[in-house]
Design a protein around this motif. Structure first.
Motif, PDB file in Angstrom:
ATOM      1  N   VAL A  23       0.840  -1.202   0.000  1.00 34.99           N
ATOM      2  CA  VAL A  23       0.000   0.000   0.000  1.00 34.99           C
ATOM      3  C   VAL A  23       0.872   1.248   0.000  1.00 34.99           C
ATOM      4  O   VAL A  23       0.616   2.217  -0.733  1.00 34.99           O
ATOM      5  N   CYS A  27       0.973   3.917  -3.053  1.00 32.55           N
ATOM      6  CA  CYS A  27       0.681   5.345  -2.833  1.00 32.55           C
ATOM      7  C   CYS A  27       1.772   6.222  -3.436  1.00 32.55           C
ATOM      8  O   CYS A  27       1.492   7.286  -4.009  1.00 32.55           O
ATOM      9  N   VAL A  30       1.219   6.270  -7.180  1.00 33.91           N
ATOM     10  CA  VAL A  30       0.116   7.185  -7.511  1.00 33.91           C
ATOM     11  C   VAL A  30       0.591   8.636  -7.399  1.00 33.91           C
ATOM     12  O   VAL A  30       0.273   9.478  -8.262  1.00 33.91           O
ATOM     13  N   LEU A  31       1.373   8.934  -6.358  1.00 36.20           N
ATOM     14  CA  LEU A  31       1.893  10.294  -6.180  1.00 36.20           C
ATOM     15  C   LEU A  31       2.760  10.694  -7.372  1.00 36.20           C
ATOM     16  O   LEU A  31       2.652  11.823  -7.883  1.00 36.20           O
TER      17      LEU A  31
END
Length: 472
Positions: A23, A27, A30-31
């Motif tokens: 996770v 993240c 995605v950032l």
């Protein structure tokens, strides 16, 4: 009751769950995809460096290109490409652990630890500095780091049998090798490449780097010994106290002390030592790297399986068990590599490096040296490969050092420190190692953060020392 008191003492809520390693990495991916819409796309021209034979950036050629934002669907395609790009390391981890797991299953592992416990007795703690010194030396000279992944389970079991915890066992291998890799003296993958690109003679300035290696080695060993003593004295002080674990949980001290090796296990022990010697010989003499070492581990896994009394079907079944056990850590490598793939697709890596390097222009010598160190630490988040980071940053940092009155050797030292030590801290590397160690990410950070702080302070002092002596 005692466990709840420990949690309260540490300020932990029993309802809080730290995010899964995957996770955390997702993240970050995605950032980076979001950043591809914000950070301007840009590139340096690249050319083959005649000295090193590597493709490097050409200073002064940075230019902006058309924006290439990563779409939500492309993000998942890049994750797939990340796994493909990291396939060599993923399968190296599987094969290396397969070899180790075969030794565990045929009892060689238990017999080896039992022998060590009987030989050293109450002085067993001496193995921590001895083993860490060995790994520091290997990391510093021949650049061993990923090659040690398969040895982590063995040392975790050894540490637990000694009365410590899995973090101590992991630190004996990983902190040792990573410290040596960062405080490199002859490491061909970092020092060798960086000095070639910077136009500095290979192995020059080695005496100051040896001094640096001793300083960092003392910090790593001293901190690990302090933590190990604390855990041995009071197991509730272990950062992993109360955690459910599988790796190394059966390493019972008294049972292992009573374990005697059979003839087959003694032969497998000899083969284990031979394999480590072959790893070092192949790496130093023939330049073996991931693919060759993976093949070596695969061969030796089969050999120790046969010598240990397993038939072909039993060897195959044991290999599948090993694959299941190490899948978490191996796949973490692929998803971590996806961060780099996203940034490459978006053409924002060069923009970030250009921006960071431009911040150093016009600063004083000491401030510039520390700035280089900080920049290299930051860049390692985006480019975790040592040789890859050298190819991107050294063509910029070497002439920049000339402009601001620093020696190119100092620029190499800043690269060396920044590339190496942050491997123990940035999640792109930490999540992979935590998967292999079976240690939660937040627990590892609780252990490593103070040590990394000491090491960063030492980096600053030593880089300023290089400026003061005009390190060449």
């Amino acid at each position: 009751m005692q466990e709840n008191q420990v949690k309260k003492r540490r300020g932990l809520s029993s309802n809080f769950r730290f995010p899964h390693s995957y996770v955390i990495i997702f993240c970050i991916i995605v950032l980076m995809a979001i950043m591809s819409y914000i950070i301007p796309a840009g590139q340096f021209d690249r050319a083959v460096d005649p000295t090193s034979g590597r493709e490097v950036v050409v200073p002064g050629t940075f230019h902006y290109v058309d924006q290439k934002p990563v779409s939500p669907f492309q993000l998942f395609v890049d994750i797939q490409e990340g796994f493909i790009s990291a396939a060599d390391i993923i399968f190296f981890i599987v094969f290396a652990y397969g070899f180790v797991y075969m030794l565990i299953k045929n009892g060689t592992f238990d017999a080896l630890i039992g022998g060590l416990l009987r030989i050293f007795g109450k002085r067993i703690s001496i193995l921590i500095p001895v083993c860490m010194t060995l790994f520091i030396f290997l990391g510093s000279t021949v650049g061993i780091l990923e090659e040690t992944y398969g040895m982590v389970p063995i040392f975790i079991g050894l540490a637990i049998a000694m009365g410590y915890d899995a973090i101590v066992g992991s630190a004996m291998v990983y902190v040792g090798a990573a410290t040596g890799f960062a405080a490199a003296t002859l490491n061909p993958f970092t020092i060798g490449v960086a000095q070639q690109i910077a136009g500095v003679e290979y192995a020059s300035g080695i005496f100051y780097r040896i001094f640096c290696a001793v300083v960092f080695g003392a910090i790593a060993i001293g901190y690990t010994m302090w933590y190990a003593h604390r855990v041995k004295k009071d197991p509730t002080k272990s950062i992993l106290y109360g955690e459910e674990r599988e790796l190394g949980e059966n390493a019972d001290h008294e049972r292992l002390r009573a374990t005697k090796a059979t003839v087959r296990q003694k032969l497998c022990g000899v083969l284990f030592i031979f394999t480590i010697a072959l790893l070092l010989y192949g790496t130093v003499s023939y330049g073996w790297y991931i693919n060759q070492l993976a093949g070596m581990f695969l061969v030796m896994m089969i050999v120790v399986g046969l010598v240990g009394g397993f038939g072909p079907s039993k060897i195959a079944a044991t290999f599948l068990e090993a694959g299941r056990g190490v899948l978490f850590g191996a796949l973490a490598v692929g998803i971590s590599r996806s961060i780099l793939i996203v940034m490459e697709d978006a053409c924002i890596i060069d923009t970030i490096v250009y921006f960071l390097s431009s911040l150093l222009q016009g600063t004083s010598g000491y401030l510039s040296a520390v700035g280089m160190l900080v920049v290299q630490n930051i860049v390692n988040f985006f480019i975790p490969s040592g040789s890859g980071q050298a190819a991107v940053t050294m063509p910029l940092m070497a002439p920049l050092a000339d402009m601001i009155g620093l020696s190119r050797q100092t620029a190499v030292l800043a690269f060396q420190f920044g590339d190496g030590f942050s491997n123990m801290f940035w999640p792109t590397s930490v999540c992979t190692m935590c998967g292999i160690m079976g240690v939660p990410v937040n627990k590892w950070y609780k252990f490593v953060a103070p040590m990394f702080g000491f090491m960063f302070l030492a980096q600053v002092i030593l880089i300023c020392g290089a400026v003061a002596i005009n390190y060449v």
